[in-house]
Each structure stands twice: as C-alpha cells, then as structure tokens.
Design an enzyme around this catalytic site. Structure first.
Site, mmCIF file in Angstrom:
data_model
loop_
_atom_site.group_PDB
_atom_site.id
_atom_site.type_symbol
_atom_site.label_atom_id
_atom_site.label_comp_id
_atom_site.label_asym_id
_atom_site.label_seq_id
_atom_site.Cartn_x
_atom_site.Cartn_y
_atom_site.Cartn_z
ATOM 1 C CE LYS A 93 -39.670 -19.100 35.523
ATOM 2 N NZ LYS A 93 -38.559 -20.067 35.475
ATOM 3 C CD GLU A 115 -49.199 -18.305 38.004
ATOM 4 O OE1 GLU A 115 -49.861 -17.262 37.779
ATOM 5 O OE2 GLU A 115 -48.464 -18.832 37.166
ATOM 6 C CB SER A 381 -33.111 -21.519 30.610
ATOM 7 O OG SER A 381 -33.008 -22.675 31.422
HETATM 8 C C1 LIG Z 1 -38.738 -21.411 35.053
HETATM 9 C C2 LIG Z 1 -37.534 -21.966 34.406
HETATM 10 C C3 LIG Z 1 -37.621 -22.849 33.296
HETATM 11 C C4 LIG Z 1 -38.929 -23.378 32.787
HETATM 12 O O1 LIG Z 1 -39.816 -22.436 32.301
HETATM 13 P P1 LIG Z 1 -40.047 -22.201 30.744
HETATM 14 O O2 LIG Z 1 -41.205 -21.302 30.673
HETATM 15 O O3 LIG Z 1 -40.298 -23.549 30.132
HETATM 16 O O4 LIG Z 1 -38.810 -21.607 30.201
HETATM 17 C C5 LIG Z 1 -36.454 -23.271 32.679
HETATM 18 N N1 LIG Z 1 -35.242 -22.872 33.131
HETATM 19 C C6 LIG Z 1 -35.115 -22.046 34.200
HETATM 20 C C7 LIG Z 1 -33.743 -21.661 34.635
HETATM 21 C C8 LIG Z 1 -36.242 -21.576 34.865
HETATM 22 O O5 LIG Z 1 -36.105 -20.771 35.928
#
Ligand SMILES: *Cc1c(COP(=O)(O)O)cnc(C)c1O
Length: 397
Positions: A93, A115, A381
């Site tokens: 993010k 938000e 992610s």
């Molecule tokens: C917020 C988050 C997501 C989901 O958000 P996307 O916009 O779909 O990427 C996925 N993995 C992690 C670790 C997150 O913090």
C-alpha cells in the site's frame, strides 16, 4: 489467448464498459484538477526522481523476487514470490501513498484525508504524511476503530487525527461517505488519498501506475532467474485490486501471460457471508465508478464479509471488472478456512508468515495443476504481523 484490445484504461477513464467518474457535481472541481494534472505531473523528471528515491531509501525497493524452492518441489512447478511484504509498513500500500503525497505537494495541497477499513491504508497514509510534514485526517467507522485498535494507535502515533464515522453500519462505506463530504467542503487545500484501484477516474489508473513498479521490477528480476521477463501465470489476491493491478500491469497486454485473480469467498459463496464479487456482483456504481458490485435486487450494496479485512470489499476496481468480463483473467474465490490453512502452510514451508489477504492467492495451487516448467509469479502482498491475533484465535496457538 488472443488479445485484441488493450486492457488498460482508455482516454475517457474506462476499462471496456467499466470505470468512469460518476460523482456528485460538487466533486467535479476536485476530480477535474486531478484528471488534468496527474499524468503531466507524474511524468516530470523531478517527480520520477523523487518517487524512485523514496521507493528505494524509504520503502526498501526493489523488493526481492524469491524462488520458493520447497514449495516448488511440493507442487512440481516453478514458484516465485514477489516480496511486497518486505516494504516499509508491511505491504504494497505504501507504493501508492508515496506517489499520491508527492502529487498532492505539487498540487499545492496542505492537508490529506483518507478513509480506512482495517486501518492498513490509514497507516500507510499517516506514514507518508509524517514523512512529508502534512496534516492528516483519517476517517474510520466507529466499529472498525474498536476492532482495529493497534492500527488506530499507529495512526495516532504517526500524528494523524482519526475521526470516527458514526452513521450507518459504522464501517468502511460510512467512513468513505465522511471523507467525500470533507473533500467537498475543502476542495482547495485538501487531497483525498484513495487506497486501491477504485473510485472515480483518474484514481484507478493513478493508483495502478504507482503500483506498477511491482511488475516493472518483476520483469528484470525474472529475466535474471529465467532468462525471460514474463511468467506463464501471474497470481494475486483481489480486494479493491491494487496489489493485483501492480503485478499484472506490464503483463496486461502480453498474451503469453495467464492472469489469475483470487477473491475472498468468506464462509462460502452461498452463505451470504463472502466478498466474491466476480461470482456475486452485478454492474453498478460504487465510489464513483461503474464496476461489478455485490448488491440486492433493488441496488443496495450488500455488506461483504471476509476473515481478512483487506479483501472485505463489496466491489472490485474497474480494471478487474473488465479483466473478468472479457475473460482476460481467470477468477477464483477462496474461503476463510482455505486461506487460513495457507497462512500456516506458507509459514512452515518457506518461513514467511503472510497477511491473510495474501494467503488467499496460494489456494490456486490446490485447485489447478501446473506444468513442471511453468513459471508462476505470486504477489506476496503483505506480512502477517497485523493478523497474528486472528491466527492465534483460529489455530489456538
Ligand atoms: C489492503 C491489502 C490487500 C487488498 O487490497 P488490494 O487493493 O486488493 O491490493 C491485499 N493484501 C494486503 C497485504 C493488504 O494490506
């Protein structure tokens, strides 16, 4: 697969029939200012230089591409993990919030709003506001504030003001409404940082561009490992879709690459407690964007559910709605229990404790057989620290 069109955004802000900017008239000036400037400002050499420098020295990029040896042996295919979990603040993010704060500064903004649901985007936003010395207000549902107290504490420690949204279900959508109201009232000095590839154009494209650093790095990293820049399959979990957009980005129009998106089926698609938008969604408008959206017959947004807060969203970004609708990407949905088991499995197979969102993606290995020579690229992610309490409760650790 035959590719006869581009899967990227068009000049009007649409992905096929999805996207656009369906916003109240009072937001026009804000959105127009962004739309007219985002490409111009982010293409400037001094913007690029500052963005790249911060991604390197502050976020810790490039993140490693890791060949997961034990997992590859077990599943008899070649598995690579893009380690976004190693970014500062623990997930992808921050790539987007860094980009948007630099843009906000160049637009002369002195105040940031955002938000947040689970607080991950709130923390990433509060972080870059501290970095830039800019005033930061985070809207968060009152219920979410109670459920996510460690992230609320982080935001406060970083200097942000956390304002509770006390209307409706007191969750993410109510926080979004409050943020939009704030932006309408403060159009001149305030920038609104949206945290995924959602919202009115140009947000989905802007966020996808900031996250596209992920696949840009994968190209040269894969080249080193495999002698070619592309995988056979690229796989990511999809909430709003920003980590997915980032790792798909440079492969969107490459027919050699199969795209796989993994959504949260929660307790099961038929239980009414899920966030499987590709299965349950119909065309509708959410947060100013025409996309696939879980809704009742008369068009009220359905409350989504997933054990992972980051996938607990009733829509998907318009890029993903188009990838699904056109058949360019393969979508699967995965239940809480399968994701939780993958959280444990990845921890013990590779020594990497993933975020529960991330863990969903690996379930593709249970439902799909790959060839021995196939190259699979997973977006790892985020890391699991934030989810430790959920893992503790679930596995009685
Ligand atoms: C917020 C988050 C997501 C989901 O958000 P996307 O916009 O779909 O990427 C996925 N993995 C992690 C670790 C997150 O913090």
């Amino acid at each position: 697969m035959k590719i006869s069109q581009s899967y990227n955004v068009d000049k009007k802000g649409f992905y096929g029939e999805f996207g656009g900017a369906f916003i109240p008239e009072m937001l026009y000036p804000n959105i127009k200012e962004l739309e007219e400037n985002y490409i111009k400002l982010t293409s400037e050499i001094n913007f690029k230089r500052e963005f790249e420098q911060l991604l390197k020295d502050y976020v810790g990029r490039p993140t490693p591409l890791y060949y997961a040896k034990r997992m590859s042996e077990k599943y008899q295919t070649k598995i690579y993990l893009k380690r976004e979990d190693l970014c500062h603040t623990g997930a992808h993010k921050i790539n987007n919030t860094i980009g948007q704060i630099l843009l906000a500064k160049r637009l002369g903004k002195t105040r940031i709003i955002a938000e947040t649901g689970a607080g991950q985007h709130g923390v990433a936003t509060a972080t870059v506001c501290a970095l830039a010395g800019i005033n930061c207000v985070i809207y968060m549902g009152e219920l979410d504030i109670k459920r996510q107290s460690p992230n609320v504490a982080r935001m406060k420690m970083l200097g942000a003001t956390v304002r509770p949204a006390i209307s409706g279900s007191k969750t993410l959508k109510d926080a979004t409404n409050e943020a939009i109201r704030d932006w309408i009232n403060n159009p001149v000095d305030t920038h609104y940082i949206i945290g995924s590839v959602v919202g009115p154009h140009p947000y989905p494209d802007m966020v996808a561009r900031f996250q596209s650093v992920i696949s840009e790095e994968c190209r040269y990293q894969l080249k080193e490992f495999e002698g070619r820049e592309y995988p056979d399959h690229v796989i990511a979990c999809v909430g709003g879709g920003s980590n997915a957009a980032g790792i798909y980005y440079h492969y969107l129009d490459d027919p050699r690459v199969n795209i796989i998106a993994v959504e949260a089926a929660g307790q099961g698609i038929k239980t009414g407690k899920s966030a499987a938008t590709s299965v349950l969604g119909k065309i509708g408008i959410i947060h100013g964007s025409k996309t696939l959206l879980m809704q009742t017959q008369d068009g009220q947004i359905t409350e989504p559910y997933s054990i992972s807060a980051g996938l607990d969203y009733p829509g998907v970004g318009p890029m993903h709605a188009h990838l699904f609708d056109s058949g360019r990407a393969e979508f699967i949905s995965v239940q809480d229990k399968e994701a939780m088991n993958w959280g444990l499995a990845l921890s013990q197979m590779e020594g990497i404790i993933p975020a529960i969102e991330t863990a969903h993606a690996f379930s593709i290995l249970d439902v799909r057989k790959f060839e021995k020579e196939d190259v699979l690229l997973f977006n790892c992610s985020g890391r699991g620290d934030k989810d430790l309490d959920t893992y503790i409760d679930y596995f009685k650790l």
